[in-house]
Design a protein around this motif. Structure first.
Motif, PDB file in Angstrom:
ATOM      1  N   LEU A 114       0.818  -1.222   0.000  1.00  0.00           N
ATOM      2  CA  LEU A 114       0.000   0.000   0.000  1.00  0.00           C
ATOM      3  C   LEU A 114       0.848   1.267   0.000  1.00  0.00           C
ATOM      4  O   LEU A 114       1.913   1.315   0.632  1.00  0.00           O
ATOM      5  N   SER A 115       0.361   2.277  -0.715  1.00  0.00           N
ATOM      6  CA  SER A 115       0.910   3.630  -0.590  1.00  0.00           C
ATOM      7  C   SER A 115      -0.040   4.434   0.281  1.00  0.00           C
ATOM      8  O   SER A 115      -1.240   4.514  -0.016  1.00  0.00           O
ATOM      9  N   ILE A 116       0.497   5.014   1.343  1.00  0.00           N
ATOM     10  CA  ILE A 116      -0.312   5.734   2.326  1.00  0.00           C
ATOM     11  C   ILE A 116       0.464   6.983   2.743  1.00  0.00           C
ATOM     12  O   ILE A 116       1.699   6.935   2.858  1.00  0.00           O
ATOM     13  N   LYS A 150       0.245   8.674   8.307  1.00  0.00           N
ATOM     14  CA  LYS A 150      -0.802   7.696   8.643  1.00  0.00           C
ATOM     15  C   LYS A 150      -0.376   6.265   8.306  1.00  0.00           C
ATOM     16  O   LYS A 150      -1.192   5.358   8.356  1.00  0.00           O
ATOM     17  N   LEU A 151       0.893   6.104   7.980  1.00  0.00           N
ATOM     18  CA  LEU A 151       1.360   4.841   7.403  1.00  0.00           C
ATOM     19  C   LEU A 151       1.047   3.621   8.254  1.00  0.00           C
ATOM     20  O   LEU A 151       0.611   2.587   7.733  1.00  0.00           O
ATOM     21  N   ILE A 165      -3.134   1.908   9.701  1.00  0.00           N
ATOM     22  CA  ILE A 165      -3.939   0.809   9.176  1.00  0.00           C
ATOM     23  C   ILE A 165      -3.616  -0.507   9.871  1.00  0.00           C
ATOM     24  O   ILE A 165      -4.496  -1.357  10.042  1.00  0.00           O
ATOM     25  N   THR A 169      -7.669   2.368   2.620  1.00  0.00           N
ATOM     26  CA  THR A 169      -6.618   3.014   1.819  1.00  0.00           C
ATOM     27  C   THR A 169      -7.201   4.097   0.925  1.00  0.00           C
ATOM     28  O   THR A 169      -6.626   5.182   0.774  1.00  0.00           O
ATOM     29  N   VAL A 194      -7.993   7.501   2.662  1.00  0.00           N
ATOM     30  CA  VAL A 194      -6.866   8.397   2.958  1.00  0.00           C
ATOM     31  C   VAL A 194      -6.138   8.796   1.676  1.00  0.00           C
ATOM     32  O   VAL A 194      -5.027   9.319   1.714  1.00  0.00           O
ATOM     33  N   GLY A 201      -4.866   6.902  -0.689  1.00  0.00           N
ATOM     34  CA  GLY A 201      -3.683   6.093  -0.938  1.00  0.00           C
ATOM     35  C   GLY A 201      -3.837   5.250  -2.191  1.00  0.00           C
ATOM     36  O   GLY A 201      -4.757   5.441  -2.986  1.00  0.00           O
ATOM     37  N   THR A 244      -8.382   3.036  -6.351  1.00  0.00           N
ATOM     38  CA  THR A 244      -7.311   4.006  -6.571  1.00  0.00           C
ATOM     39  C   THR A 244      -7.529   4.838  -7.824  1.00  0.00           C
ATOM     40  O   THR A 244      -7.162   6.008  -7.868  1.00  0.00           O
TER      41      THR A 244
END
Length: 543
Positions: free
Chosen positions: A413-415, A419-420, A423, A489, A492, A494, A513
């Protein structure tokens, strides 16, 4: 080293001949595939040395796939045609098609290194140059989303024999090579000239540069050198029977559309990457590696900010992982813990520069501030290459330890960086409330279905690898995790895939996405490059 150059006329005529045969055309629902197990180019005469046990009861996709009825099954006549193009020595086929293999002999091609993804292909083609590639895609078997293995019985086109370095421009650093070159081999070659590849992965000993480009792989050097979209200078691609040869050595070229970009990250669904021109970078003269123990993720973020302030131009990598990942890697690989006590989080920092004294001073100043301000609870600095390798082994050994000791649900995931790790905590809470996870249970008690929820990744580019490790894959468990992870995701802003691609695992998750308009445009592009839908079918785009 001897360089190999290619002539392309034969390929174009062969592909044209194939397109005149409707049954042959439909046959080539070929798959992007590269041998991912040996660390040297595959010797097909010893293929059985790399066979894996069969995992045919462990398939798990987020996407339900139905076989396209327009694709015909491979026949003995088809094999004869392949032999006329490639030679019998470059084809692996099952006995019912006139070959010498059992289906299980092809397991290392049919099954990804993460065994939940597998197919049942009866044919593997192993061209040795672009002039022999008569049909479509190819990528790496070290992928994590099933993009490099068949879904059903598609033909596997393996480029492991296309492993020649073609040229190196010593003035610009442009490296030209076949797509089947192993990443580590390229690094070793460049090292002779004080150069290095701009990408580094844990799977560097088996992954191929063509697969790296086809998935737009990230890795631990992304923080320093950025995306492959910036490092790749040109590509040689086979798409509709035409070889698009743009093996440029130029860093700047604003003439028309930059066609190479559309194939980077396309996972072989638009064409086969057969050749690569990539910009090598200067190899650091001096490298330092440090590992920190930290008590919270907030401290991880603070340490990253300090590293940018103090290390800036020499910072190569900033990796983090949590206590569960540390425990898994140390336990599975029997690694020695560099610390005398355990911490909630760990960070690995690598720096590289041209002045040893200057670099060490900067690193020690960073560590002094991090320790003095209570951001880092403990820290160690490797004193030589052997110690550096031991620290890196802990980080790079995480994913293998998780895969081989359980059945992990893995999410790339890209976040947003701040906030990484949120989750991970939210998924833990959700699974505890569902009664399927209890992180306080002892090893002697009856364990619930889930044994660990953990995370590791690349702080600098906001990439988290979330892992929900179960005793086994279970449909009732899946519904507690998906689509919750993807919805979280999306909320946010992401991405559901940071560096592993979409493959067969996530086509239906693309909507979290990308907008409907963007997906529709992707489908139009696919139709333009692959009107018959024969390039790595069922992958990337939702059906």
């Amino acid at each position: 080293m001897k360089f190999k150059h290619h002539q392309h006329g034969k390929l174009q005529s062969l592909f044209a001949q194939m397109l005149k045969k409707p049954t042959q055309t439909r046959l080539f629902s070929a798959i992007i595939q590269k041998q991912g197990y040996p660390k040297t180019p595959l010797n097909t005469t010893n293929k059985q040395d790399y066979c894996l046990p069969s995992f045919r009861n462990q398939k798990r996709y987020s996407t339900t796939v139905k076989k396209n009825p327009s694709f015909k099954q491979v026949s003995v006549e088809d094999i004869s045609f392949f032999e006329s193009v490639l030679g019998k020595q470059n084809i692996l086929a099952t006995k019912d098609l006139g070959g010498d293999c059992e289906l299980t002999d092809l397991d290392s091609y049919n099954i990804s290194w993460i065994p939940e993804f597998h197919g049942a292909s009866k044919v593997v083609l192993l061209p040795t140059s672009a002039t022999q590639v008569t049909v479509v895609p190819q990528g790496g078997n070290s992928g994590a989303q099933g993009g490099c293995v068949p879904v059903f019985d598609e033909i596997i086109l393996c480029l492991s024999k296309m492993n020649q370095i073609r040229d190196l421009d010593h003035d610009s650093g442009a490296l030209l090579c076949d797509a089947g070159c192993i990443l580590e081999n390229l690094n070793n070659y460049l090292g002779q000239y004080n150069l290095t590849m701009p990408i580094d992965l844990g799977a560097k000993g088996s992954c191929h540069i063509g697969g790296n480009i086809s998935t737009n792989a990230g890795g631990v050097r992304y923080l320093k050198y950025g995306s492959l979209h910036g490092s790749v200078l040109g590509l040689e691609v086979l798409s509709d029977g035409t070889i698009i040869n743009n093996m440029s050595k130029l860093r700047k070229d604003s003439t028309g559309y930059d066609l190479k970009q559309i194939f980077i990250g396309a996972e072989g669904t638009l064409g086969i990457v057969t050749g690569v021109s990539i910009l090598a970078v200067q190899k650091p003269a001096f490298v330092n590696v440090a590992m920190l123990g930290l008590n919270s993720f907030d401290d991880v973020l603070k340490a990253f900010k300090y590293s940018k302030n103090h290390l800036s131009e020499i910072l190569l990598a900033f990796e983090f992982w949590d206590a569960d990942c540390m425990k898994s890697s140390l336990s599975f690989h029997k690694f020695q813990n560099p610390f005398s006590q355990n911490y909630s989080f760990y960070v690995l920092i690598e720096t590289g520069g041209s002045n040893s004294h200057h670099d060490e001073q900067k690193l020690y100043k960073f560590l002094d501030e991090a320790m003095t301000k209570g951001v880092a609870a403990n820290g160690v600095i490797a004193q030589d290459f052997t110690q550096q390798k031991k620290l890196w082994n802990i980080r790079e050994g995480i994913i293998e330890s998780l895969v081989k000791t359980g059945s992990p649900y893995k999410y790339d995931l890209s976040i947003p960086i701040g906030k990484l790790y949120d989750i991970v905590n939210d998924v833990k809470e959700r699974l505890v409330n569902a009664g399927v996870y209890n992180e306080k249970v002892s090893s002697n008690e009856h364990k619930p279905l889930i044994t660990s929820v953990n995370g590791f990744g690349h702080i600098g580019d906001g990439n988290l690898h979330l892992n929900v490790v179960a005793n086994k894959f279970d449909k009732s468990l899946s519904q507690h995790i998906e689509p919750y992870v993807f919805e979280w995701t999306s909320k946010v802003h992401g991405s559901v895939s940071a560096e592993h691609g979409i493959g067969i695992a996530k086509p239906n998750c693309l909507k979290y996405t990308k907008s409907p308009e963007m997906i529709d445009m992707m489908k139009k592009i696919k139709k333009t490059f692959d009107p018959n839908g024969i390039l790595n079918p069922y992958k990337v785009l939702p059906q």
